[in-house]
Design a protein around this motif. Structure first.
Motif, PDB file in Angstrom:
ATOM      1  N   ALA A  64       0.510   3.712   1.691  1.00  9.61           N
ATOM      2  CA  ALA A  64       0.387   5.103   2.124  1.00  9.61           C
ATOM      3  C   ALA A  64       0.485   5.206   3.638  1.00  9.61           C
ATOM      4  O   ALA A  64       1.109   6.126   4.171  1.00  9.61           O
ATOM      5  N   GLN A  65      -0.110   4.255   4.350  1.00  9.86           N
ATOM      6  CA  GLN A  65      -0.024   4.242   5.807  1.00  9.86           C
ATOM      7  C   GLN A  65       1.416   4.043   6.254  1.00  9.86           C
ATOM      8  O   GLN A  65       1.885   4.696   7.176  1.00  9.86           O
ATOM      9  N   SER A  66       2.137   3.147   5.586  1.00 14.17           N
ATOM     10  CA  SER A  66       3.536   2.912   5.930  1.00 14.17           C
ATOM     11  C   SER A  66       4.379   4.150   5.639  1.00 14.17           C
ATOM     12  O   SER A  66       5.291   4.479   6.397  1.00 14.17           O
ATOM     13  N   LEU A  67       4.046   4.844   4.552  1.00 12.88           N
ATOM     14  CA  LEU A  67       4.777   6.058   4.227  1.00 12.88           C
ATOM     15  C   LEU A  67       4.548   7.127   5.283  1.00 12.88           C
ATOM     16  O   LEU A  67       5.492   7.799   5.710  1.00 12.88           O
ATOM     17  N   SER A  68       3.304   7.283   5.725  1.00 19.28           N
ATOM     18  CA  SER A  68       3.041   8.283   6.767  1.00 19.28           C
ATOM     19  C   SER A  68       3.747   7.901   8.063  1.00 19.28           C
ATOM     20  O   SER A  68       4.218   8.766   8.793  1.00 19.28           O
TER      21      SER A  68
END
Length: 156
Positions: A64-68
């Protein structure tokens, strides 16, 4: 009168040939393909990205952090070519709504929702109790409440 045996035999062969109850019919059309446009979850999006740009995360929080991070980079690239900041769900750089239905009014004294406004002092109030307090305030106090709200008008 024609003989019945050959006619029945050819008739039975024709019935067997046209009988559709014994042929297997799949539920879905064999030529059907899913649409190329579909919703993807975080893992699918990250697996579709080039491996050189972002390392594969080990858990869903890292994914999720990489997606953001991907979304922010994409918005930054758009903002470089646009005239203003890109308005998305991930940033708060957009201006507040000026539509009167979206603006809620709050009591100047208590901070509760204020459906009423005193025409004399122009202060907003929540109920009858607060209205008594508003009317008992001096002129300078009411103006200081208006100034705190940003509704104080000074005439020269």
């Amino acid at each position: 009168m024609p003989p019945n045996v050959p006619a029945d035999d050819s008739h039975q062969k024709l019935l067997d040939q046209l009988d559709i109850t014994r042929t297997p019919r799949p539920f879905r059309n064999p030529h059907w393909k899913p649409s190329a446009r579909r919703n993807k979850n975080v893992k699918q999006i990250l697996s579709d990205t080039p491996s050189g740009s972002i390392p594969k995360p080990t858990n869903i929080a890292q994914a999720a952090q990489s997606l953001s991070t991907l979304v922010l980079e994409k918005n930054f690239n758009r903002a470089m070519y646009a005239t203003g900041p890109a308005v998305t769900y991930t940033n708060i750089e957009s201006a507040p709504s000026l539509h009167s239905a979206q603006q809620k009014h709050y009591c100047d004294i208590t901070g509760l929702p204020a459906p009423y406004r005193d025409p004399k002092t122009r202060l907003r109030y929540h109920d009858r109790e607060v209205f008594g307090v508003v009317r008992s305030l001096g002129q300078g106090v009411a103006e200081s409440y208006l100034e705190a709200r940003g509704a104080h008008v000074v005439l020269k």
